[in-house]
Design a protein around this motif. Structure first.
Motif, PDB file in Angstrom:
ATOM      1  N   TYR A  13       0.713  -1.586  -0.085  1.00 19.75           N
ATOM      2  CA  TYR A  13       0.336   0.228  -0.036  1.00 19.75           C
ATOM      3  C   TYR A  13       0.457   1.363  -0.279  1.00 19.75           C
ATOM      4  CZ  TYR A  13      -4.285   3.121   0.767  1.00 19.75           C
ATOM      5  OH  TYR A  13      -5.409   3.677   0.210  1.00 19.75           O
ATOM      6  N   ARG A  15       1.521   4.522  -0.346  1.00 18.29           N
ATOM      7  CA  ARG A  15       1.048   5.938   0.389  1.00 18.29           C
ATOM      8  C   ARG A  15       1.898   7.164  -0.177  1.00 18.29           C
ATOM      9  NH1 ARG A  15      -3.167   7.722   4.615  1.00 18.29           N
ATOM     10  NH2 ARG A  15      -2.874   9.439   3.663  1.00 18.29           N
ATOM     11  N   THR A  16       2.574   7.147  -0.620  1.00 20.31           N
ATOM     12  CA  THR A  16       3.812   8.727  -1.358  1.00 20.31           C
ATOM     13  C   THR A  16       4.123   8.063  -1.489  1.00 20.31           C
ATOM     14  OG1 THR A  16       2.327   9.740   0.722  1.00 20.31           O
ATOM     15  CG2 THR A  16       4.456  11.055  -0.260  1.00 20.31           C
ATOM     16  N   ASN A  30       5.281   2.643   2.498  1.00 21.06           N
ATOM     17  CA  ASN A  30       4.692   2.051   2.455  1.00 21.06           C
ATOM     18  C   ASN A  30       3.657   2.181   4.143  1.00 21.06           C
ATOM     19  OD1 ASN A  30       5.141   0.466  -0.300  1.00 21.06           O
ATOM     20  ND2 ASN A  30       7.147   1.037   1.016  1.00 21.06           N
ATOM     21  N   GLN A  31       2.306   2.511   3.525  1.00 23.02           N
ATOM     22  CA  GLN A  31       0.892   2.078   4.732  1.00 23.02           C
ATOM     23  C   GLN A  31       1.506   0.933   5.529  1.00 23.02           C
ATOM     24  OE1 GLN A  31      -2.526   5.165   4.682  1.00 23.02           O
ATOM     25  NE2 GLN A  31      -2.530   4.523   6.125  1.00 23.02           N
ATOM     26  N   ARG A  32       1.271   0.022   4.586  1.00 22.17           N
ATOM     27  CA  ARG A  32       0.132  -0.875   5.252  1.00 22.17           C
ATOM     28  C   ARG A  32       1.221  -2.176   5.724  1.00 22.17           C
ATOM     29  NH1 ARG A  32      -4.404  -2.150   2.135  1.00 22.17           N
ATOM     30  NH2 ARG A  32      -6.081  -0.617   2.958  1.00 22.17           N
ATOM     31  N   VAL A  58       3.015   3.101  10.201  1.00 23.37           N
ATOM     32  CA  VAL A  58       1.911   3.662   9.105  1.00 23.37           C
ATOM     33  C   VAL A  58       2.599   5.219   8.314  1.00 23.37           C
ATOM     34  CG1 VAL A  58      -0.149   4.504   8.940  1.00 23.37           C
ATOM     35  CG2 VAL A  58       0.523   2.698  10.608  1.00 23.37           C
ATOM     36  N   SER A  60       3.240   8.246   6.338  1.00 24.98           N
ATOM     37  CA  SER A  60       1.882   8.771   5.169  1.00 24.98           C
ATOM     38  C   SER A  60       2.605  10.246   4.606  1.00 24.98           C
ATOM     39  CB  SER A  60       0.610   9.014   5.927  1.00 24.98           C
ATOM     40  OG  SER A  60       0.708  10.196   6.987  1.00 24.98           O
ATOM     41  N   GLN A  61       3.633  10.972   4.899  1.00 23.19           N
ATOM     42  CA  GLN A  61       4.204  11.479   4.172  1.00 23.19           C
ATOM     43  C   GLN A  61       6.078  12.222   4.490  1.00 23.19           C
ATOM     44  OE1 GLN A  61       2.365  14.221   2.244  1.00 23.19           O
ATOM     45  NE2 GLN A  61       0.216  12.693   2.354  1.00 23.19           N
TER      46      GLN A  61
END
Length: 66
Positions: A13, A15-16, A30-32, A58, A60-61
């Motif tokens: 997953y 994310r950014t 990678n979020q997950r 987690v 995200s940024q």
């Protein structure tokens, strides 16, 4: 923009994506899978995995400050 290749981010997953200030390194958050992976951009503009990743809960940024 033209797609050159598809590369697995070594995580789940995405994310950014973040590009370093000098344009030579790309980071995938990678979020997950709770990790940040690093890729080097070679002279042909292709990504090479740096063979390491950073565990991060987690992500995200990401902001790169000069």
């Amino acid at each position: 923009m033209t797609q050159i290749e598809s590369v697995w981010t070594r995580g789940a997953y995405l994310r950014t994506l973040t590009l370093s200030e000098d344009g030579k390194t790309r980071y995938a958050l990678n979020q997950r899978s709770d990790n940040i992976t690093r890729f080097y951009i070679d002279s042909s503009r292709k990504l090479r995995f740096s063979d390491d990743d950073t565990a991060m809960g987690v992500p995200s940024q990401m902001v790169i400050v000069p």
